[in-house]
Design a protein around this motif. Structure first.
Motif, short mmCIF file in Angstrom:
data_model
loop_
_atom_site.label_atom_id
_atom_site.label_comp_id
_atom_site.label_asym_id
_atom_site.label_seq_id
_atom_site.Cartn_x
_atom_site.Cartn_y
_atom_site.Cartn_z
N GLY A 261 0.82 -1.14 -0.08
CA GLY A 261 -0.31 0.22 0.44
C GLY A 261 0.68 1.21 -0.38
N THR A 262 1.79 1.86 -0.21
CA THR A 262 3.47 2.44 -0.28
C THR A 262 4.09 1.93 -1.51
OG1 THR A 262 4.72 3.51 0.64
CG2 THR A 262 4.71 1.74 1.23
N HIS A 263 4.60 3.59 -2.05
CA HIS A 263 5.69 3.52 -2.79
C HIS A 263 6.54 3.38 -2.56
CE1 HIS A 263 2.03 3.83 -6.77
NE2 HIS A 263 1.91 4.84 -4.83
N GLU A 264 6.87 4.28 -1.40
CA GLU A 264 8.49 4.04 -0.45
C GLU A 264 8.77 2.53 -0.43
OE1 GLU A 264 9.41 6.49 0.59
OE2 GLU A 264 7.30 7.72 0.37
N ASP A 265 10.54 2.00 -1.02
CA ASP A 265 11.05 1.03 -0.55
C ASP A 265 11.62 0.78 0.34
OD1 ASP A 265 12.30 1.84 -3.06
OD2 ASP A 265 14.22 3.06 -2.59
N ARG A 266 11.17 -0.70 0.28
CA ARG A 266 11.68 -1.76 1.49
C ARG A 266 12.57 -1.95 2.04
NH1 ARG A 266 9.10 -6.98 -1.31
NH2 ARG A 266 7.05 -6.48 -1.64
N PRO A 267 12.44 -1.70 3.66
CA PRO A 267 13.57 -1.91 4.57
C PRO A 267 14.89 -2.43 4.15
CG PRO A 267 12.44 -2.05 6.46
CD PRO A 267 11.60 -1.44 4.39
N ARG A 268 15.78 -2.26 4.26
CA ARG A 268 16.94 -3.29 3.78
C ARG A 268 17.67 -3.48 5.11
NH1 ARG A 268 17.16 -0.14 -1.13
NH2 ARG A 268 16.10 -1.26 -2.14
N LYS A 269 18.03 -5.10 5.34
CA LYS A 269 19.40 -5.10 6.15
C LYS A 269 20.62 -4.57 5.85
CE LYS A 269 17.27 -9.43 7.54
NZ LYS A 269 17.74 -10.89 7.74
N GLY A 270 20.76 -4.97 4.19
CA GLY A 270 22.37 -4.55 4.34
C GLY A 270 23.65 -4.94 5.21
N ARG A 271 24.61 -4.26 4.89
CA ARG A 271 25.84 -4.40 6.50
C ARG A 271 25.63 -3.27 7.09
NH1 ARG A 271 32.23 -2.85 4.34
NH2 ARG A 271 33.12 -3.80 6.67
N PRO A 272 26.02 -4.89 8.64
CA PRO A 272 25.47 -2.95 9.64
C PRO A 272 26.93 -2.40 10.06
CG PRO A 272 27.33 -5.31 10.23
CD PRO A 272 26.35 -5.18 8.92
N ARG A 273 26.40 -1.58 10.66
CA ARG A 273 27.28 -0.41 10.61
C ARG A 273 28.89 -0.74 11.72
NH1 ARG A 273 25.03 4.85 9.85
NH2 ARG A 273 26.65 5.65 11.28
N VAL A 274 29.92 -0.38 11.50
CA VAL A 274 30.73 -0.47 12.55
C VAL A 274 30.83 0.29 12.91
CG1 VAL A 274 33.56 -0.46 12.48
CG2 VAL A 274 32.28 -1.12 9.63
N THR A 275 30.65 1.47 13.12
CA THR A 275 30.29 1.66 14.77
C THR A 275 29.04 2.23 15.35
OG1 THR A 275 30.06 4.67 13.60
CG2 THR A 275 32.51 4.00 14.10
N SER A 276 28.75 2.75 16.65
CA SER A 276 27.41 2.38 17.20
C SER A 276 27.55 4.39 17.77
CB SER A 276 28.15 2.03 18.72
OG SER A 276 28.64 2.48 20.26
N ALA A 277 26.91 4.79 17.67
CA ALA A 277 25.88 5.85 17.95
C ALA A 277 26.58 6.34 18.70
CB ALA A 277 24.43 6.02 18.61
N SER A 278 27.36 6.10 20.66
CA SER A 278 27.98 6.51 20.94
C SER A 278 29.64 6.92 20.69
CB SER A 278 28.45 6.39 22.38
OG SER A 278 28.80 4.49 22.42
N GLU A 279 30.01 5.98 19.59
CA GLU A 279 31.14 5.96 18.50
C GLU A 279 31.14 7.35 17.34
OE1 GLU A 279 33.36 1.56 19.17
OE2 GLU A 279 31.57 2.30 17.45
N ASP A 280 30.09 7.27 16.74
CA ASP A 280 29.62 8.30 16.52
C ASP A 280 29.60 9.59 16.74
OD1 ASP A 280 29.49 6.41 14.08
OD2 ASP A 280 26.56 6.80 14.04
#
Length: 417
Positions: free
Chosen positions: A50-69
């Motif tokens: 029911g939407t035109h948006e892209d489906r969420p993808r898993k992809g490669r996990p981020r190397v850094t966490s939010a605190s590291e960012d």
């Protein structure tokens, strides 16, 4: 199978719009210049989501966490002059051994995500508040400069083998008395510490070095067995290896951007202590090659004229003047004489140049390939004989070189084949 390009959101909206108007899959594909299968999959996915948006993808996990960012962003904001590589090193140093190290590219990507973009620091003098327009002109982002020099530091230093000796800061103008003090407190102690008794002391012929006070002091120490003075040829200061060390030290210090005389002296001491031993050994090892190059030039090109040797800056380092029937004549030093004068051992030559007694020998250096080839070689040798001539009046000019028979091929007219 190669991966096909994904349909844009606008095209997916157009497909659903035409479908709602009652058009078939084939007609929609023809109208939008797409494939029927792509149109069908787009309709199916819209009915499911029911939407035109892209489906969420898993992809490669981020190397850094939010605190590291956040750490990357805050570190950059605290010191705008830090590079991505420096932030990477700081972050990897604080991580545990089990953590995966991050790369410079990751740091740059996180900074861009935070809206921080790298620029080359502007080099400006101290600016008034009204002239600080934009972040790039902020004092924390500038490399400060001072017009009309900005001061400097004069130093004395020495080295032996792969190790540097003392580095002494000279206050004011150095005279013979100041240099005598350096000999007492730094030069001779450094030589004894780095080499031991009977070390060879080398210096150029600066007037302070050859003053009666300093010369008498060194002669006394030589008689006591502490050192041996190297005979240095006149007018040859640039052959002194320490000149190369000063150039390397200057480049290293300038790269760190000294901001004051005090900061400059601190950087000089740091760079002096970390001077590479391999670099120092290369400076010593190059001296025999200098002698080797001079011998090759004399043997292949011929010895310079006597009037040129009399006026040369480095003549006494490689040549000696002897009495002859027609008056004094210069000749090239033998390897043994060169060693006695310079303290360096001349190297034996092992290269194709040993096979050439003169430039004329180049004609027959390669196998004979016929009269035309031989004439061509002779013309080429005749051309290059004029190029490296030491006497400027006899050296061939660019115009004369272009008019030479080698380029015109006039010498090949008698060999039409």
């Amino acid at each position: 199978m190669a991966r096909t390009n994904q349909l844009t959101k606008e095209k997916r909206v157009a497909i659903i719009t035409l479908r709602n108007e009652g058009q078939s899959v084939w007609k929609i594909a023809k109208t939008l210049n797409g494939s029927p299968s792509g149109v069908a999959k787009t309709i199916k996915r819209y009915n499911e989501t029911g939407t035109h948006e892209d489906r969420p993808r898993k992809g490669r996990p981020r190397v850094t966490s939010a605190s590291e960012d956040k750490f990357i962003r805050v570190t950059s904001l605290r010191n705008h002059k830090l590079t991505a590589a420096q932030i990477r090193d700081q972050m990897n140093a604080t991580q545990s051994s089990s953590s995966r190290p991050i790369s410079r590219t990751t740091v740059k990507r996180r900074l861009r995500e935070s809206g921080l973009h790298g620029q080359i620091a502007a080099r400006k003098p101290l600016l008034r508040r009204g002239n600080k327009k934009g972040e790039r002109m902020d004092s924390t982002c500038l490399v400060p400069t001072v017009k009309h020099g900005g001061g400097g530091v004069m130093v004395w230093g020495c080295f032996a083998g792969d190790t540097v000796g003392d580095l002494f800061k000279i206050e004011g103008t150095l005279n013979q008395h100041g240099y005598h003090s350096i000999l007492q407190r730094h030069a001779i102690p450094s030589g004894l510490r780095l080499v031991g008794r009977s070390f060879i002391f080398q210096q150029d012929n600066d007037p302070k070095h050859t003053s009666r006070l300093c010369k008498g002091y060194l002669t006394k120490k030589e008689s006591d067995g502490l050192l041996l003075q190297m005979t240095w040829p006149p007018q040859s200061p640039d052959l002194n290896p320490i000149k190369m060390v000063w150039g390397e030290l200057d480049r290293r210090v300038k790269a760190k951007g000294p901001t004051s005389d005090k900061h400059l002296w601190e950087l000089l001491q740091d760079c002096w202590k970390t001077m590479s031993g391999d670099y120092l050994l290369k400076l010593i090892e190059r001296m025999p090659r200098v002698c080797k190059a001079m011998r090759c030039m004399v043997e292949v090109l011929g010895q310079p004229e006597d009037h040129q040797l009399h006026a040369g800056r480095y003549t006494c380092f490689f040549f000696t003047e002897e009495e002859a029937a027609g008056g004094p004549k210069w000749r090239l030093l033998t390897p043994e004489e060169y060693t006695a004068v310079s303290g360096y051992t001349a190297e034996d030559r092992h290269s194709c140049i040993d096979l050439l007694s003169s430039l004329d020998a180049l004609v027959n250096f390669y196998p004979d390939e016929g009269p035309a080839e031989t004439e061509d070689r002779r013309a080429f040798v005749d051309l290059i004989k004029g190029l490296p001539h030491l006497d400027g009046s006899q050296r061939i000019t660019p115009h004369q070189a272009l008019q030479h028979q080698f380029f015109k091929k006039a010498h090949l007219n008698q060999h039409p084949d």
